[in-house]
Design an enzyme around this catalytic site. Structure first.
Site, mmCIF file in Angstrom:
data_model
loop_
_atom_site.group_PDB
_atom_site.id
_atom_site.type_symbol
_atom_site.label_atom_id
_atom_site.label_comp_id
_atom_site.label_asym_id
_atom_site.label_seq_id
_atom_site.Cartn_x
_atom_site.Cartn_y
_atom_site.Cartn_z
ATOM 1 N N ASP A 278 0.849 -1.192 0.000
ATOM 2 C CA ASP A 278 0.000 0.000 0.000
ATOM 3 C C ASP A 278 0.885 1.243 0.000
ATOM 4 O OD1 ASP A 278 -1.917 1.910 0.367
ATOM 5 O OD2 ASP A 278 -2.812 1.003 2.144
ATOM 6 N N HIS A 372 -9.926 -1.463 -7.278
ATOM 7 C CA HIS A 372 -9.603 -0.281 -6.484
ATOM 8 C C HIS A 372 -8.492 0.549 -7.129
ATOM 9 C CE1 HIS A 372 -9.336 2.073 -2.778
ATOM 10 N NE2 HIS A 372 -8.025 1.906 -2.779
#
Length: 464
Positions: A278, A372
């Protein structure tokens, strides 16, 4: 949780300097940082191990006291912390920094911007919001910000609080401590400064994924604390809370964490609690429009927000029980990236540009249309971008064993209506990740520019 704006790959040159126990000059140092030399450490990248010099042999002796560490640093003129971080984006993997050197890293309190925005991710974080006490107004708020700023300057230098220090961190160095202050929408009415409230601080719109607890949202004042040592971070939290005195009371407080610098064999982007890498597509200080996107211009409006930024804070619970039932392939399709190395499903490495048009043998997109990572790309949102600098959190388990865990999402932008809001609206309309997360608290805060020497944070607003 937007792929385009994650924090681990977006450092700005941190204004690191040698910790000091006095105002004595440090060789090679200036008000804004340290001068580069052969001893200058390599740049740091948020979420990656910091490369810092310590003592002349490379690491401080075990058991060295806080006072002795700082005094030695001042005497030898050591260059500590993260200087020139922007170059770290292209840095080749290097050996991890010994954990014994982390305490010597220092961020600077005074500067163009407040600390805690562009510095490297820290291992421990505390977020706390305050409401002014009944009867407290502009005068009391100014006195509070003056106290807080003085305390932040001392603690970030590795010094004890001026009054009633708890001695919690007396054996540690600065440990990259940063303390950041912001104002909420309600602060301006409480202090009679409503005409100075920026339009960018208008309340965020409602989103379909919101399940917000008002008691844990917003607030008159917001403080972000980060450090690479848990005791140093708690010490700062306690000092800030004590400084509030009778002027303000805590509205809510949250605790977070990140991977400790040096925990991996080589520098790498951090992972969140879903196990996903991330932080791949955060804006970089080397981008031509970085300052334009993240900071209010020096000649911007209102004038007191010059060089400041707007922080959107969201407590996002990850529904880990549901997420962990998915197969690896299903998880990767939700995100649009490989779990092993963060590379886009269209191929390449973590930093390879995503090919949104690439199709598989069955004719469908390799990166699913609702993935996403696809939805959050700036080129899919009119160029909207924000600088993410979050912490993970875990607050125990429910009676049924459900974990209360997820992300303390913090993003920075020059204008949330051009940063966070358009991206979140796009996510609301069909992000595959939405069914595995829940937004449980929210806040928006105006974070003024850094305080100059002799100033306190927010002085231009409160005394303007």
């Amino acid at each position: 949780m937007t792929d385009q704006s994650s924090p681990e790959a977006n450092p700005r040159p941190s204004k690191a300097a040698t910790p000091k126990a006095s105002k004595a000059a440090v060789p090679g140092a200036s008000k804004t940082g340290t001068k580069a030399s052969k001893a200058t450490p390599k740049p740091t990248v948020p979420g990656l191990p910091r490369q810092s010099a310590s003592e002349e042999n490379g690491t401080p002796a075990a058991g060295v006291s806080r006072r002795r560490l700082l005094g030695t640093a001042g005497a030898t003129g050591l260059v500590l912390g993260a200087a020139g971080a922007a170059a770290g984006y292209a840095a080749a993997p290097a050996a991890a920094t010994p954990l014994t050197s982390l305490g010597s890293n220092r961020a600077m309190f005074h500067g163009k911007h407040q600390p805690g925005i562009t510095e490297a991710l820290q291992a421990r974080g505390h977020l706390v919001a305050f409401d002014l006490a009944a009867g407290a107004g502009r005068k009391e708020a100014a006195a509070l910000l003056r106290r807080w700023s003085a305390t932040a300057e001392r603690l970030m230098a590795g010094e004890p609080a001026a009054h009633d220090d708890t001695d919690v961190a007396q054996d540690a160095g600065p440990s990259s401590l940063t303390i950041t202050f912001g104002f909420g929408h309600s602060f301006f009415d409480r202090t009679g400064l409503g005409k100075h409230r920026p339009a960018a601080l208008d309340p965020l719109p409602d989103f379909s994924s919101d399940h917000l607890d008002k008691a844990r949202s917003n607030g008159d004042l917001w403080v972000q604390i980060g450090a690479d040592d848990a005791l140093v971070a708690f010490h700062a939290l306690r000092a800030i809370q004590k400084d509030a005195g009778s002027a303000a009371r805590i509205r809510w407080q949250m605790n977070g964490f990140n991977r400790s610098p040096g925990a991996t064999a080589q520098p790498m982007t951090a992972r969140n609690l879903m196990g996903q890498i991330d932080g791949t597509r955060n804006p970089k200080p080397s981008d031509a429009d970085f300052d334009q996107r993240i900071f209010v211009p020096a000649n911007g409006e209102p004038a007191w927000m010059a060089n400041g930024s707007y922080a959107v804070v969201r407590r996002i619970r990850m529904l880990l029980d549901d997420w962990e039932k998915l197969s690896l392939t299903q998880q990767e399709n939700v995100i649009g990236r490989r779990k092993s190395d963060g590379a886009a499903l269209s191929g390449g490495t973590e930093t390879t540009a995503m090919d949104l048009e690439k199709a598989g043998k069955d004719g469908s997109y390799v990166v699913p249309i609702n993935a996403h990572a696809r939805i959050t790309r700036p080129d899919q949102n009119g160029g909207a971008a924000m600088l993410r600098r979050p912490f993970s959190y875990h607050d125990g388990f429910g009676a049924d064993g459900t974990p209360d865990a997820g992300l303390l999402f913090i993003c920075w932008q020059a204008d949330p209506l051009r940063g966070f809001v358009p991206v979140q609206r796009k996510l609301d309309r069909g992000d595959a990740l939405s069914q595995f997360i829940r937004h449980e608290a929210s806040g928006l805060f105006a974070v003024p520019g850094g305080a100059a020497e002799g100033e306190y944070v927010g002085q231009r607003l409160l005394e303007g």
